[in-house]
Scaffold this active site. Structure first.
Site, PDB file in Angstrom:
ATOM      1  N   ASP A 119     -53.693 -94.957  22.438  1.00  0.00           N
ATOM      2  CA  ASP A 119     -54.657 -95.235  21.370  1.00  0.00           C
ATOM      3  C   ASP A 119     -56.066 -94.712  21.672  1.00  0.00           C
ATOM      4  O   ASP A 119     -56.961 -94.820  20.822  1.00  0.00           O
ATOM      5  CB  ASP A 119     -54.768 -96.751  21.131  1.00  0.00           C
ATOM      6  CG  ASP A 119     -53.500 -97.342  20.542  1.00  0.00           C
ATOM      7  OD1 ASP A 119     -52.627 -96.564  20.098  1.00  0.00           O
ATOM      8  OD2 ASP A 119     -53.375 -98.581  20.532  1.00  0.00           O
ATOM      9  N   SER A 151     -58.625 -99.524  25.015  1.00  0.00           N
ATOM     10  CA  SER A 151     -58.596 -98.119  24.608  1.00  0.00           C
ATOM     11  C   SER A 151     -59.951 -97.696  24.044  1.00  0.00           C
ATOM     12  O   SER A 151     -60.436 -96.597  24.310  1.00  0.00           O
ATOM     13  CB  SER A 151     -57.520 -97.886  23.545  1.00  0.00           C
ATOM     14  OG  SER A 151     -56.245 -98.224  24.035  1.00  0.00           O
ATOM     15  N   LYS A 198     -59.552-102.075  16.646  1.00  0.00           N
ATOM     16  CA  LYS A 198     -58.832-101.495  15.503  1.00  0.00           C
ATOM     17  C   LYS A 198     -57.764-102.471  15.034  1.00  0.00           C
ATOM     18  O   LYS A 198     -57.338-103.366  15.779  1.00  0.00           O
ATOM     19  CB  LYS A 198     -58.182-100.149  15.865  1.00  0.00           C
ATOM     20  CG  LYS A 198     -57.182-100.163  17.048  1.00  0.00           C
ATOM     21  CD  LYS A 198     -55.771-100.605  16.718  1.00  0.00           C
ATOM     22  CE  LYS A 198     -54.861-100.579  17.954  1.00  0.00           C
ATOM     23  NZ  LYS A 198     -53.653-101.405  17.808  1.00  0.00           N
TER      24      LYS A 198
HETATM   25  O1  C5P Z   1     -50.033 -95.621  26.123  1.00  0.00           O
HETATM   26  P1  C5P Z   1     -50.248 -97.029  26.561  1.00  0.00           P
HETATM   27  O2  C5P Z   1     -50.529 -97.130  28.023  1.00  0.00           O
HETATM   28  O3  C5P Z   1     -51.260 -97.752  25.731  1.00  0.00           O
HETATM   29  O4  C5P Z   1     -48.877 -97.785  26.284  1.00  0.00           O
HETATM   30  C1  C5P Z   1     -48.538 -98.998  26.897  1.00  0.00           C
HETATM   31  C2  C5P Z   1     -47.013 -99.141  26.881  1.00  0.00           C
HETATM   32  O5  C5P Z   1     -46.549 -99.263  25.526  1.00  0.00           O
HETATM   33  C3  C5P Z   1     -46.288 -97.932  27.424  1.00  0.00           C
HETATM   34  O6  C5P Z   1     -46.070 -98.052  28.799  1.00  0.00           O
HETATM   35  C4  C5P Z   1     -44.976 -97.949  26.655  1.00  0.00           C
HETATM   36  O7  C5P Z   1     -44.075 -98.845  27.243  1.00  0.00           O
HETATM   37  C5  C5P Z   1     -45.352 -98.528  25.324  1.00  0.00           C
HETATM   38  N1  C5P Z   1     -45.562 -97.520  24.255  1.00  0.00           N
HETATM   39  C6  C5P Z   1     -44.446 -96.885  23.701  1.00  0.00           C
HETATM   40  N2  C5P Z   1     -44.630 -95.983  22.686  1.00  0.00           N
HETATM   41  C7  C5P Z   1     -45.865 -95.724  22.215  1.00  0.00           C
HETATM   42  C8  C5P Z   1     -46.999 -96.350  22.773  1.00  0.00           C
HETATM   43  C9  C5P Z   1     -46.805 -97.263  23.795  1.00  0.00           C
HETATM   44  O8  C5P Z   1     -43.320 -97.127  24.108  1.00  0.00           O
HETATM   45  N3  C5P Z   1     -46.011 -94.862  21.197  1.00  0.00           N
END
Ligand code: C5P
Length: 290
Positions: free
Chosen positions: A132, A99, A8
């Site tokens: 995501d 993702s 994406k």
């Molecule tokens: O959700 P995911 O594991 O993909 O996110 C990776 C890191 O990115 C999280 O640990 C967080 O630090 C940050 N993040 C965030 N806010 C979001 C998405 C991700 O702070 N909306």
């Protein structure tokens, strides 16, 4: 069963606020593109995973593994599947490759195991795996809010090629968010403008909505992103941005211009991977055996 799982780009990415749980509330327009990984799923005695094409762990920390294990646990069955992942989407790129893999594995196994799961249950499982993942279950284009998992489907963006420039080094999403300090007073305006345009079929010029609030913090934590940003700035391209938390970049080119854009990027970075991609209306799909 063989599936393709998409990458994406975030056509907009606006940061609203930091949340008590450490995540960030955001507003974004996701668009899935036809740069894909390929995953083979075969019945097996136990969960097994191999990965080719990228130097990432093929163990219980891998999102594909976690997706299969989580789905099996919730379905009350053993995760009897061997997964073979062929990576083409660069990792640490902000292109959502991991993702997309997780969403594809969830969706494909729900089908293979004939689980009676609704969309909402799958989306909830996806959100447990990453912010995501929920997007890729449906793919296409969507307005994302919350931490990215609250989705409103949109008509896919059409009419242009999306040129993707591979990252020079992997960038850690967590570190980029950690360096984020500025939030927009009217956050969401660009995303809403583009979403309205996609709904009405009358999309305003990219200058009006093509934003990424993670670009500045990404340049702060990655010297490669910083250097890329400086070199891209002098090229005078009309519509480019960092993808997500980087380090890949994308450029919205008119179909006729995409070859010229690729040529200009190759002149600066010979040998660096560049893909001319198209928006797609799905996030993953089953493909026939070859
Ligand atoms: O959700 P995911 O594991 O993909 O996110 C990776 C890191 O990115 C999280 O640990 C967080 O630090 C940050 N993040 C965030 N806010 C979001 C998405 C991700 O702070 N909306």
């Amino acid at each position: 069963m063989i599936i393709h799982t998409c990458a994406k780009v975030n056509l907009t990415l606006e940061m609203l606020r930091r949340r008590p749980d450490g995540y960030h509330d955001l507003m974004t327009v996701f668009q899935a593109i036809d740069l894909c990984d390929r995953i083979h799923l075969e019945p097996a005695d136990e969960l097994a995973l191999t990965v080719s094409g990228a130097d990432i762990p093929a163990d219980a920390s891998n999102l594909c593994w976690r997706a299969a294990a989580l789905l099996a646990e919730r379905a009350g069955r053993r995760p009897e599947v061997a997964l073979r992942v062929e990576k083409r989407i660069p990792v640490g790129a902000g292109l959502g490759g991991g993702s997309g893999n997780a969403a594809g594995v969830l969706g494909a196994l729900a089908r293979l195991w004939q689980l009676d799961l609704g969309d909402e249950e799958l989306v909830a499982l996806g959100a447990e795996l990453g912010s995501d993942v929920a997007f890729f279950l449906r793919g296409g284009a969507a307005l994302g809010s919350g931490r990215g998992e609250v989705l409103e489907p949109l008509p896919a963006w059409s009419g242009r090629a999306i040129v993707v420039l591979a990252p020079r080094e992997a960038v850690s999403t967590g570190r980029v968010y950690g360096a984020l300090r500025q939030f927009r007073p009217a956050a969401g305006a660009a995303s809403r403008l583009l979403a309205d345009g996609l709904r009405s079929g009358n999309v305003p010029a990219p200058e009006q909505w093509l934003v990424n609030d993670l670009e500045a913090p990404a340049a702060e934590v990655s010297a490669a992103v910083r250097d890329d940003a400086e070199r891209l700035a002098v090229l005078g391209l009309s519509a480019y941005r960092l993808s997500g938390s980087g380090g890949a970049w994308f450029h919205l080119a008119d179909e006729a211009d995409s070859a010229a854009v690729v040529g200009r990027l190759q002149a600066i970075w010979p040998g660096r991977a560049i893909w001319v991609t198209r928006p797609v209306t799905y996030g993953w799909c089953e493909v026939s055996e070859e």
